[in-house]
Write a protein that holds these residues in place. Structure first.
Motif, PDB file in Angstrom:
ATOM      1  N   SER A   1     -47.800 -59.307  41.406  1.00 15.29           N
ATOM      2  CA  SER A   1     -47.554 -60.355  42.394  1.00 15.29           C
ATOM      3  C   SER A   1     -47.882 -61.740  41.872  1.00 15.29           C
ATOM      4  N   HIS A   2     -48.514 -61.825  40.716  1.00 15.20           N
ATOM      5  CA  HIS A   2     -48.866 -63.117  40.140  1.00 15.20           C
ATOM      6  C   HIS A   2     -47.976 -63.395  38.932  1.00 15.20           C
ATOM      7  N   PRO A   3     -47.691 -64.675  38.663  1.00 10.79           N
ATOM      8  CA  PRO A   3     -46.808 -64.997  37.537  1.00 10.79           C
ATOM      9  C   PRO A   3     -47.467 -64.845  36.179  1.00 10.79           C
TER      10      PRO A   3
ATOM     11  N   GLY B   1     -54.259 -63.786  36.343  1.00 12.01           N
ATOM     12  CA  GLY B   1     -54.270 -63.766  37.798  1.00 12.01           C
ATOM     13  C   GLY B   1     -53.983 -62.384  38.352  1.00 12.01           C
ATOM     14  N   GLU B   2     -53.065 -61.672  37.713  1.00 10.74           N
ATOM     15  CA  GLU B   2     -52.736 -60.319  38.139  1.00 10.74           C
ATOM     16  C   GLU B   2     -53.911 -59.367  37.916  1.00 10.74           C
ATOM     17  N   MET B   3     -54.630 -59.562  36.811  1.00  9.84           N
ATOM     18  CA  MET B   3     -55.790 -58.697  36.550  1.00  9.84           C
ATOM     19  C   MET B   3     -56.856 -58.880  37.632  1.00  9.84           C
ATOM     20  N   MET B   4     -57.137 -60.115  38.021  1.00  9.88           N
ATOM     21  CA  MET B   4     -58.126 -60.352  39.073  1.00  9.88           C
ATOM     22  C   MET B   4     -57.663 -59.749  40.396  1.00  9.88           C
TER      23      MET B   4
ATOM     24  N   SER C   1     -54.293 -50.021  39.094  1.00 12.19           N
ATOM     25  CA  SER C   1     -54.795 -49.664  37.765  1.00 12.19           C
ATOM     26  C   SER C   1     -54.851 -50.888  36.860  1.00 12.19           C
ATOM     27  N   VAL C   2     -56.060 -51.288  36.478  1.00 15.75           N
ATOM     28  CA  VAL C   2     -56.217 -52.376  35.522  1.00 15.75           C
ATOM     29  C   VAL C   2     -55.817 -51.899  34.124  1.00 15.75           C
ATOM     30  N   GLY C   3     -56.134 -50.633  33.811  1.00 14.17           N
ATOM     31  CA  GLY C   3     -55.783 -50.092  32.500  1.00 14.17           C
ATOM     32  C   GLY C   3     -54.287 -50.082  32.265  1.00 14.17           C
ATOM     33  N   HIS C   4     -53.512 -49.747  33.303  1.00 19.38           N
ATOM     34  CA  HIS C   4     -52.053 -49.747  33.177  1.00 19.38           C
ATOM     35  C   HIS C   4     -51.542 -51.150  32.876  1.00 19.38           C
ATOM     36  N   LEU C   5     -52.109 -52.165  33.539  1.00 14.66           N
ATOM     37  CA  LEU C   5     -51.698 -53.547  33.286  1.00 14.66           C
ATOM     38  C   LEU C   5     -52.021 -53.955  31.859  1.00 14.66           C
TER      39      LEU C   5
ATOM     40  N   ARG D   1     -58.675 -52.775  43.689  1.00 13.78           N
ATOM     41  CA  ARG D   1     -59.333 -51.515  43.342  1.00 13.78           C
ATOM     42  C   ARG D   1     -60.612 -51.306  44.163  1.00 13.78           C
ATOM     43  N   PHE D   2     -61.340 -52.397  44.401  1.00 11.22           N
ATOM     44  CA  PHE D   2     -62.633 -52.264  45.075  1.00 11.22           C
ATOM     45  C   PHE D   2     -62.613 -52.766  46.525  1.00 11.22           C
ATOM     46  N   LEU D   3     -61.498 -53.369  46.953  1.00 10.40           N
ATOM     47  CA  LEU D   3     -61.417 -53.885  48.317  1.00 10.40           C
ATOM     48  C   LEU D   3     -60.086 -53.442  48.920  1.00 10.40           C
ATOM     49  N   PRO D   4     -60.038 -52.231  49.506  1.00 16.67           N
ATOM     50  CA  PRO D   4     -58.768 -51.729  50.059  1.00 16.67           C
ATOM     51  C   PRO D   4     -58.338 -52.555  51.263  1.00 16.67           C
ATOM     52  N   PRO D   5     -57.033 -52.527  51.606  1.00 19.85           N
ATOM     53  CA  PRO D   5     -56.550 -53.303  52.745  1.00 19.85           C
ATOM     54  C   PRO D   5     -57.007 -52.677  54.063  1.00 19.85           C
ATOM     55  N   PRO D   6     -57.111 -53.465  55.136  1.00 14.62           N
ATOM     56  CA  PRO D   6     -57.476 -52.900  56.444  1.00 14.62           C
ATOM     57  C   PRO D   6     -56.281 -52.182  57.063  1.00 14.62           C
TER      58      PRO D   6
END
Length: 708
Positions: free
Chosen positions: A124-126, A130-133, A340-344, A139-144
């Motif tokens: 979603s980031h260019p 930014g995409e990694m963050m 997945s951060v590893g996939h990125l 990963r640690f803050l799921p959506p409501p």
């Protein structure tokens, strides 16, 4: 109390309510957050360990269906067993089934699927960072669960890695039963709802494809991509993609029309051309240097192109068997990859790693000797490198003898190392321990053809040549640095009466190299630094090619004014030839000098243990102590320590470089045991080949790379 709460917290990871409680709680008029949470709880029940039974059996008020015998259950996935059990319960309890179907339909109606179709699994980031963050946060803050967004619901509903597999493998009969259960309302009313839902899904799919087309077009026409494609901008497939999509999705165009077939074929052909254009950009990056940001943009565009093709198939062929399961499974995989951060990292840095490795491999080819002439040149170069290292050894003693501030000492040591290494480089001499980090990628390059017998033979030949070359370089370095360092100190004492280091310093130097001390650990640390310098060299070479610095320098107006066109071209050619070597030597000098000081400041104490420098230091120490040093046990412990030091310097740097080369080329499927056995057989059959090279290089076909 706290242990009990902690135990419940751990159990809640996979715990779920019983089926009767879940079905009783189905309420189509409840707030969306409660309905979404209800569906999430049902998903946890479907994935729950063990076959349905026990308390769940209270929900099943009728006898078991004989068609689902014990053998059938054993052959099914646990999730399929539970899904069948759910359907059997619903088929025998119409009130539960009606509430269930209406609740599920209301969830599908009130959650917008556009973001799921367009954005799930797509960056979603260019930019990369930014995409990694964003992924770390996801990963640690799921959506409501109170968002009316199907992509958020998928992220909460499908949390296990095997969810996509069991969803895609649901058999057609089970899908039909589920469809019937979801249609237990009045037949006429249900038919209208199904038709409206189908039209709504088609419109959503069409709109999602058009959104993705606009994003692909924007990326393909961006300067970073457009500048790497041939032809005018209007000739690129990205330019024509939007108009083709608009023509395909005209409202009055029926799927059975001849015009529809022509337009969808043209649209798919444009998608194929977009894939080809993306591959062309990759080829250009392979040739002229890799940019992580450009790779990131290309990877994101390829994901969007694949998503367009997936949605296009679901839109154009809605009745195809298994289409719904496949689409859902792919969206689940994309949802999980999005976290997945590893996939990125792997997708974005693989090309850069490969390019860095390729640059190192080109340099490493020159360090592999394949005949006796090259072997003699290697020995002469290594002897010259050892001779120049003597100066480095004595300057190091001088610098540390001044007892300056640690940072100043490290900086001066770095300048000493870097200057010495650059002198060795421009004199065309060799420093042995720098070779393995370069020869590792060159050797891994041979694995491209290692599945063929002739390719395997080339790999074995180069492995033996690499071992022989490294051994020759180490022997040449040590054969020069030890006697010359000893002779310099001995002559200084005899002729000038000056000792270049004190006896106490000489004894301390010898004792510091003992195999019983931290020498092995320091040698491993030094091997890592040697490998890091090769990475920096590859990165610098890639940067030089990516930004076309050669052309910038060759056509620089002021350089051409001062040096002339030929002189400016000569400067550019010089940097193209030597930038990698300069970067490797300067970075290695800084790492060896400042690296231990910086690491010791923030972490454990570390020192450098380089086999050539340490051997020269021992030679200088013996020159001070004389023959009495031979009776010192510490000397022979130091000799053993230096032998292990040389092995670890070479093995660690080679192993790291070789492993990175394997990963960058995605060659882990090669049968390594067979290759290792082939190398062992060659050593047993021709043990002298590890020392004595052949008279002329073996002629063999190319197996994945040139022998430049």
């Amino acid at each position: 109390m706290l242990p009990s709460l902690f135990r419940k917290w751990r159990e809640s990871r996979n715990a779920s309510l019983q089926l009767d409680a879940i079905l009783t709680a189905a309420e189509p008029e409840a707030p969306l957050a409660e309905r979404n949470s209800w569906l999430i709880e049902l998903g946890y029940w479907i994935r729950r360990d063990g076959a349905p039974g026990g308390d769940d059996a209270r929900a099943d008020k009728g006898p078991r269906d004989g068609s689902e015998g014990e053998g059938g259950v054993e052959r099914s996935l646990p999730q399929h067993v539970r899904l069948r059990y759910l359907l059997r319960v619903l088929e025998r309890n119409p009130d539960w089934a009606l509430a269930f179907s209406r609740t599920v339909r209301s969830i599908l109606r009130d959650n917008d699927p556009t973001a799921l179709f367009c954005d799930t699994g797509v960056a979603s980031h260019p930019g990369f960072w930014g995409e990694m963050m964003d992924r770390l946060q996801a990963r640690f803050l799921p959506p409501p669960p109170n968002r009316s967004d199907m992509s958020s619901l998928f992220a909460l509903l499908f949390v296990h890695l095997d969810d996509a597999e069991w969803v895609e493998s649901i058999e057609a009969g089970l899908v039909e039963r589920l469809t019937l259960v979801l249609g237990l309302a009045d037949a006429e009313e249900e038919g209208e709802e199904e038709a409206a839902a189908r039209r709504g899904l088609e419109r959503t799919l069409a709109a999602s494809i058009q959104v993705l087309v606009s994003q692909v077009r924007a990326t393909g026409l961006s300067q970073a991509i457009r500048s790497r494609l041939k032809g005018r901008v209007e000739e690129t497939p990205f330019f024509r993609l939007d108009s083709a999509a608009q023509a395909l999705f005209e409202e009055d165009l029926a799927h059975g029309d001849e015009a529809f077939g022509q337009r969808i074929n043209y649209f798919r052909a444009l998608l194929d051309h977009c894939h080809a254009a993306a591959q062309h950009v990759y080829d250009e990056l392979e040739e002229n240097g890799v940019s992580v940001e450009v790779v990131f943009q290309i990877e994101r565009m390829k994901i969007r192109l694949a998503r367009i093709e997936l949605l296009l198939g679901a839109w154009s062929e809605p009745g195809r068997p298994g289409a719904r399961q496949h689409l859902t499974a792919e969206l689940i995989r994309s949802t999980q990859a999005r976290r997945s951060v590893g996939h990125l990292v792997s997708s974005s840095f693989a090309q850069l790693a490969r390019k860095v490795v390729e640059r190192s491999a080109e340099t490493g080819e020159h360090y592999i000797t394949r005949d006796r002439g090259e072997y003699r040149e290697m020995m002469r170069g290594a002897a010259g490198g050892g001779l120049l290292t003597v100066l480095t050894v004595y300057l190091k003693f001088l610098i540390y003898g001044l007892h300056l501030d640690k940072f100043i000492e490290g900086l001066l040591a770095s300048l000493n190392y870097a200057g010495s290494f650059l002198l060795i480089h421009f004199a065309h001499f060799t420093l042995a321990t720098k070779q393995p980090a370069m020869t590792g990628p060159a050797l891994a390059h041979r694995l491209d053809g290692a599945r063929r017998p002739e390719g395997r033979e080339i790999f074995v030949d180069d492995t033996i040549a690499m071992i022989r070359s490294n051994a020759a370089a180490i022997f040449g370095n040590l054969a020069a640095v030890f006697p010359v360092a000893l002779a310099v100190q001995w002559l200084s004492g005899k002729l000038l009466g000056v000792s270049l280091l004190t006896p106490a310093k000489a004894i301390a130097t010898i004792e510091s190299f003992s195999i019983l001390g931290p020498t092995p650990l320091y040698a491993i640390f030094t091997g890592v630094l040697l490998w890091l310098s090769s990475l920096i060299a590859g990165w610098a070479d890639n940067w030089f090619a990516l930004h076309r610095v050669h052309d910038v320098m060759a056509y620089n107006r002021r350089l051409r004014y001062v040096l002339g066109a030929k002189g400016a071209l000569g400067v550019a050619d010089f940097w193209r030839r030597n930038l990698s070597g300069i970067a490797a030597n300067v970075s290695l000098g800084l790492l060896l000098g400042l690296g231990p000081e910086i690491l010791s400041f923030v972490g454990p104490h570390m020192e450098v243990r380089h086999v050539t420098l340490s051997t020269g230091a021992v030679g200088a120490s013996i020159g001070v102590l004389g023959l009495d040093a031979l009776r010192m046990p510490a000397l022979w412990l130091a000799v053993a320590g230096i032998a292990l030091m040389g092995f670890l310097n070479v093995a660690v740097s080679f192993a790291l470089a070789f492993n990175m080369a394997l990963r960058s080329r995605n060659l882990r499927s090669v049968d390594r045991r067979e290759l290792s056995a082939a190398v062992r057989r060659r050593i047993l059959e021709r043990p002298l080949s590890l020392i004595v090279p052949p008279r002329r290089p073996a002629a063999a076909p190319d197996a994945g790379g040139s022998r430049a």
